[in-house]
Write an enzyme that holds these catalytic residues in place. Structure first.
Site, PDB file in Angstrom:
ATOM      1  N   ARG A 242       0.857  -1.182   0.000  1.00 15.26           N
ATOM      2  CA  ARG A 242       0.000   0.000   0.000  1.00 15.26           C
ATOM      3  C   ARG A 242       0.900   1.241   0.000  1.00 15.26           C
ATOM      4  O   ARG A 242       1.969   1.238   0.633  1.00 15.26           O
ATOM      5  CB  ARG A 242      -0.908   0.035   1.239  1.00 15.26           C
ATOM      6  CG  ARG A 242      -2.068  -0.963   1.191  1.00 15.26           C
ATOM      7  CD  ARG A 242      -3.081  -0.636   0.101  1.00 15.26           C
ATOM      8  NE  ARG A 242      -4.212  -1.552   0.087  1.00 15.26           N
ATOM      9  CZ  ARG A 242      -4.324  -2.623  -0.689  1.00 15.26           C
ATOM     10  NH1 ARG A 242      -3.336  -2.957  -1.515  1.00 15.26           N
ATOM     11  NH2 ARG A 242      -5.399  -3.371  -0.653  1.00 15.26           N
ATOM     12  N   GLU A 271      -4.217   7.260  -4.928  1.00 12.90           N
ATOM     13  CA  GLU A 271      -4.248   6.618  -6.260  1.00 12.90           C
ATOM     14  C   GLU A 271      -5.434   7.165  -7.027  1.00 12.90           C
ATOM     15  O   GLU A 271      -6.553   7.066  -6.517  1.00 12.90           O
ATOM     16  CB  GLU A 271      -4.369   5.100  -6.114  1.00 12.90           C
ATOM     17  CG  GLU A 271      -3.095   4.482  -5.575  1.00 12.90           C
ATOM     18  CD  GLU A 271      -3.243   3.007  -5.214  1.00 12.90           C
ATOM     19  OE1 GLU A 271      -4.357   2.460  -5.397  1.00 12.90           O
ATOM     20  OE2 GLU A 271      -2.286   2.409  -4.751  1.00 12.90           O
ATOM     21  N   HIS A 290      -1.849   0.259  -9.514  1.00 12.71           N
ATOM     22  CA  HIS A 290      -2.413  -0.736  -8.596  1.00 12.71           C
ATOM     23  C   HIS A 290      -3.119  -1.862  -9.388  1.00 12.71           C
ATOM     24  O   HIS A 290      -4.330  -2.051  -9.275  1.00 12.71           O
ATOM     25  CB  HIS A 290      -3.398  -0.068  -7.609  1.00 12.71           C
ATOM     26  CG  HIS A 290      -3.654  -0.896  -6.380  1.00 12.71           C
ATOM     27  ND1 HIS A 290      -3.968  -0.345  -5.168  1.00 12.71           N
ATOM     28  CD2 HIS A 290      -3.651  -2.232  -6.173  1.00 12.71           C
ATOM     29  CE1 HIS A 290      -4.157  -1.298  -4.270  1.00 12.71           C
ATOM     30  NE2 HIS A 290      -3.963  -2.454  -4.866  1.00 12.71           N
TER      31      HIS A 290
HETATM   32  O1  LIG Z   1      -5.424  -6.047  -1.536  1.00 15.97           O
HETATM   33  C1  LIG Z   1      -5.275  -6.664  -2.599  1.00 15.97           C
HETATM   34  O2  LIG Z   1      -5.443  -7.881  -2.682  1.00 15.97           O
HETATM   35  C2  LIG Z   1      -4.903  -5.918  -3.838  1.00 15.97           C
HETATM   36  O3  LIG Z   1      -4.163  -4.787  -3.551  1.00 15.97           O
HETATM   37  C3  LIG Z   1      -6.135  -5.547  -4.634  1.00 15.97           C
HETATM   38  O4  LIG Z   1      -6.818  -4.541  -3.988  1.00 15.97           O
END
Ligand SMILES: O=C(O)[C@H](O)CO
Length: 326
Positions: A242, A271, A290
């Site tokens: 993240r 994002e 992402h």
């Molecule tokens: O958390 C997750 O699995 C990926 O980042 C997709 O949101």
């Protein structure tokens, strides 16, 4: 008959939502309504909705939306990360929260390796040079760093981190990892990974540092000025976790000053980044929007898992991947 099925509220189909191909998986068990249509008349649609099926862009945690869904039984998230959801608030309403661990691991691990390789070998820059009609020779700026035999530091050795280790074994990499809990000796031996109890040791030694931790109060800002200053000037930071795990201002400074060689990021905060954000114009940064889980196979598996979670919750059965409050 369609009306016998329970109703699910989903994010859009198409841009920002479910790809067309997977809506059939949902429609086998649910009547669906998209958020845009729902918002035209929440009073009419709200009482029948029993499940929300969402990706992390959907505003499902917003009290104003939840208060219009008196029959809601479950928020079924697509993906592992649930940092965008207010789990205590949602569960306080008697609504279950579920995610999809496991099914996203291979695609995310592939993406981490793709970013690592693309950054090391300047693949995106190479493409730009190759398609530029003005190109007459290969610029020295395309000389990259070698991946094979280098040292990889994985921060967060869960499902995805372990899959990354398996892949890097094929590149003869020396694998270091840092995790809240040490993995078993068998796990370590089968990929040849060494545990660094102290993350600083990993940061000092790794040529590539890959972030795969969940976002939590403990991991927010985990990589900041101090951590970046410990890394080698030849090292690359790869982030598939993240954006908030990295202090982005500190990262910009480290990239501008040459404190680290490069960054390859599938995640940022926010994002997308504002168009004038310095990370978007630095030559030593590679950014993807992402898309770590974006393969047809993984999206299908994820949607099936979301549906399994939602069907169980609607029928009052144990939810396979319920997110429980600690
Ligand atoms: O958390 C997750 O699995 C990926 O980042 C997709 O949101």
């Amino acid at each position: 008959m369609a009306e016998d099925k329970p109703w699910a509220l989903i994010s859009e189909v198409g841009e920002q939502g479910f790809i067309e191909e997977v809506t059939d998986i949902i429609k086998q068990h649910f009547n669906i309504i998209c958020l845009r249509d729902f918002l035209q008349n929440p009073q009419q649609h709200g009482p029948k909705i029993q499940a929300i099926l969402m990706w992390n862009t959907f505003p499902a945690a917003e009290p104003s939306l939840l208060s219009s869904l008196p029959s809601l039984k479950v928020v079924a998230n697509g993906g592992v990360g649930i940092d965008h959801l207010d789990v205590p608030y949602i569960t306080s309403l008697g609504v279950k929260v579920a995610n999809t661990p496991g099914v996203v691991s291979v695609a995310t691990a592939d993406m981490a390796m793709g970013l690592l390789l693309a950054s090391a070998r300047k693949i995106v820059e190479g493409h730009q040079i190759a398609v530029d009609p003005k190109t007459t020779s290969i610029p020295q700026s395309l000389v990259g760093v070698e991946v094979t035999g280098s040292t990889l530091g994985i921060i967060g050795m869960g499902h995805i981190g372990y899959k990354i280790a398996q892949r890097s074994k094929g590149f003869d990499m020396k694998i270091l990892y840092h995790n809240r809990h040490r993995r078993s000796v068998e796990d370590e031996q089968s990929v040849g990974a060494s545990y660094c109890e102290n993350m600083d040791d990993l940061l000092r030694e790794a040529d590539f540092v890959v972030l795969v931790v969940n976002l939590s109060p403990e991991t927010k800002g985990l990589i900041s000025h101090r951590e970046l200053s410990l890394m080698k000037p030849t090292a690359t930071l790869v982030n598939v976790s993240r954006g908030l795990v990295v202090d982005q201002d500190a990262l910009v400074k480290a990239l501008q000053s040459g404190e680290i060689r490069a960054a390859a990021l599938d995640v940022t905060h926010p994002e997308p980044l504002p168009r004038d954000h310095p990370l978007l114009s630095l030559p030593n940064v590679l950014i993807t929007p992402h898309v770590g889980t974006y393969t047809y196979a993984t999206i299908k598996r994820t949607v099936q898992c979301m549906v399994d979670n939602a069907v169980a919750a609607v029928n009052g059965l144990p939810v396979p991947n319920e997110v429980k409050l600690k």
